[in-house]
Design an enzyme around this catalytic site. Sequence first.
Site, short mmCIF file in Angstrom:
data_model
loop_
_atom_site.label_atom_id
_atom_site.label_comp_id
_atom_site.label_asym_id
_atom_site.label_seq_id
_atom_site.Cartn_x
_atom_site.Cartn_y
_atom_site.Cartn_z
N PHE A 135 62.31 50.87 29.24
CA PHE A 135 61.70 50.88 27.45
C PHE A 135 60.95 51.16 27.23
CE2 PHE A 135 65.76 47.72 28.14
CZ PHE A 135 65.44 47.44 26.71
N LYS A 181 60.30 45.61 43.55
CA LYS A 181 61.07 46.42 43.11
C LYS A 181 61.89 46.39 44.15
CE LYS A 181 62.35 50.33 40.65
NZ LYS A 181 63.37 49.17 39.42
N MET A 193 58.94 40.57 33.45
CA MET A 193 59.41 41.51 31.94
C MET A 193 59.25 40.18 30.99
SD MET A 193 59.01 44.56 32.43
CE MET A 193 60.18 44.88 30.85
N HIS A 231 57.07 52.78 42.18
CA HIS A 231 56.85 51.04 41.86
C HIS A 231 56.51 50.58 42.44
CE1 HIS A 231 60.27 53.36 38.31
NE2 HIS A 231 59.65 52.04 38.89
N HIS A 232 55.67 49.53 42.21
CA HIS A 232 55.28 48.16 43.20
C HIS A 232 56.57 48.42 43.73
CE1 HIS A 232 58.17 45.13 41.57
NE2 HIS A 232 58.27 45.87 39.67
N1 LIG Z 1 64.17 49.05 31.66
C1 LIG Z 1 62.88 48.89 31.68
O1 LIG Z 1 62.04 49.20 30.93
C2 LIG Z 1 62.70 47.79 32.65
C3 LIG Z 1 61.47 47.71 33.42
C4 LIG Z 1 60.73 47.09 33.81
C5 LIG Z 1 61.66 46.42 35.35
N2 LIG Z 1 63.07 46.78 34.40
C6 LIG Z 1 63.62 45.88 35.43
O2 LIG Z 1 64.29 44.72 34.84
C7 LIG Z 1 64.27 43.74 36.02
C8 LIG Z 1 63.75 42.49 36.52
O3 LIG Z 1 61.57 43.15 36.97
P1 LIG Z 1 61.17 41.81 36.13
O4 LIG Z 1 59.57 42.90 37.64
O5 LIG Z 1 60.64 41.40 35.85
O6 LIG Z 1 61.30 40.89 37.93
P2 LIG Z 1 61.28 39.33 38.66
O7 LIG Z 1 59.46 39.31 38.51
O8 LIG Z 1 61.63 39.63 39.78
O9 LIG Z 1 62.26 38.88 37.67
C9 LIG Z 1 62.63 38.77 37.51
C10 LIG Z 1 63.51 37.48 37.31
O10 LIG Z 1 65.29 36.76 37.11
C11 LIG Z 1 66.05 35.75 37.88
N3 LIG Z 1 66.60 35.56 38.74
C12 LIG Z 1 66.71 36.24 39.76
N4 LIG Z 1 67.73 36.25 40.26
C13 LIG Z 1 68.60 35.53 39.26
C14 LIG Z 1 69.76 35.05 39.86
N5 LIG Z 1 70.84 35.79 40.47
N6 LIG Z 1 70.39 35.27 38.33
C15 LIG Z 1 69.59 34.52 36.79
N7 LIG Z 1 68.51 34.68 36.97
C16 LIG Z 1 67.50 34.78 38.73
C17 LIG Z 1 64.47 35.12 38.59
O11 LIG Z 1 63.92 33.73 38.29
P3 LIG Z 1 64.60 32.28 38.71
O12 LIG Z 1 64.42 32.67 39.94
O13 LIG Z 1 63.04 31.35 37.77
O14 LIG Z 1 66.12 32.16 37.91
C18 LIG Z 1 63.04 36.01 38.35
O15 LIG Z 1 62.00 35.51 37.27
C19 LIG Z 1 64.87 44.42 37.58
O16 LIG Z 1 66.03 45.24 37.66
C20 LIG Z 1 63.98 45.59 36.70
O17 LIG Z 1 63.72 46.89 37.52
C21 LIG Z 1 63.08 47.36 33.78
#
Ligand SMILES: NC(=O)c1ccc[n+]([C@@H]2O[C@H](COP(=O)([O-])OP(=O)(O)OC[C@H]3O[C@@H](n4cnc5c(N)ncnc54)[C@H](OP(=O)(O)O)[C@@H]3O)[C@@H](O)[C@H]2O)c1
Length: 266
Positions: free
Chosen positions: A127, A158, A14, A154-155
């Site tokens: 969003f 998650k 995201m 979901h994928h």
């Molecule tokens: N509201 C919405 O519309 C919506 C839509 C899609 C997803 N989401 C949510 O958004 C979140 C992220 O989703 P995603 O698919 O982008 O996940 P993702 O690809 O796993 O990305 C999460 C990022 O957070 C960083 N991270 C992980 N642990 C961390 C920590 N302890 N401190 C700081 N950074 C950390 C990681 O980067 P580094 O390891 O490099 O730090 C990782 O790249 C999830 O909770 C998901 O459910 C919300």
Amino acid sequence: MSIRVIVAGASGRMGQEVVKMIGQHDHLILTGGVSRSQKGRDIGEALGLAPLGIDFAGSVQEALAKFDADVLVDFTTPQTVKENMELAIQAGVRPVVGTSGLSEQDLKELEELCRERGIGAIVAPNFAIGAVLMMVFAAQAAKYLPHVEIIESHHDRKLDAPSGTAIKTAELITKNRPEMKQGHPEEEEVLDGARGAYYQGFRIHSVRLPGLVAHQEVLFGGSGQLLTIRHDSLNRESFMPGVKLAIEKVMELDHLVYGLEKILDL
Ligand SMILES: NC(=O)c1ccc[n+]([C@@H]2O[C@H](COP(=O)([O-])OP(=O)(O)OC[C@H]3O[C@@H](n4cnc5c(N)ncnc54)[C@H](OP(=O)(O)O)[C@@H]3O)[C@@H](O)[C@H]2O)c1
């Protein structure tokens, strides 16, 4: 008015979309990004874009100290999102948060912190504007068709289940549907979990498979009729108009808003 933005989780699926989206709008300026795995690397280069001349910070604390910002966009993990928001609010930076996993208690505490500081924040479980409409329509339908089940898919990367969207949909439904236990009173699960999670008398089911993005069906049953309200996010671009709107709107707020529907003209 230009809005300066730091993106936390910018190396994630995201976060990368948010960085690209910001680059497409002149009034949004990326001033910083947070990634533990890419710390010290140029944000653009690390994400396969043109160099941006800004290096990734390794934590939100470091980013807030290093970069000027009006807004912190957070797409990280359920374990870190609350602390990130607290740090931003204390630094006078407005959080726009999509990360799932904040509890009701967390939201209350964050709401209080925003009130104390007179600062806006937006937390949106989804969003995608189409998904928000799905939730609003489901809440309306529950007035007349109170027998309901939610199936979210979901994928398989998650971390949390059910999804924040499913919980939010359930909360909106219960505003229009008094608590009522559905199904046969003597119903028994032959396999644990077969009927899904229990929420005020109805069930929420979570499917996790590779290939899926973010999908939800809300099924209503009545005598001789069924109603299905379905939304599919087919790629992560679907979330970006909502994120952009939230970045703009949060600048006008002095309190925490939970749910994109509160900032849409519905
Ligand atoms: N509201 C919405 O519309 C919506 C839509 C899609 C997803 N989401 C949510 O958004 C979140 C992220 O989703 P995603 O698919 O982008 O996940 P993702 O690809 O796993 O990305 C999460 C990022 O957070 C960083 N991270 C992980 N642990 C961390 C920590 N302890 N401190 C700081 N950074 C950390 C990681 O980067 P580094 O390891 O490099 O730090 C990782 O790249 C999830 O909770 C998901 O459910 C919300």
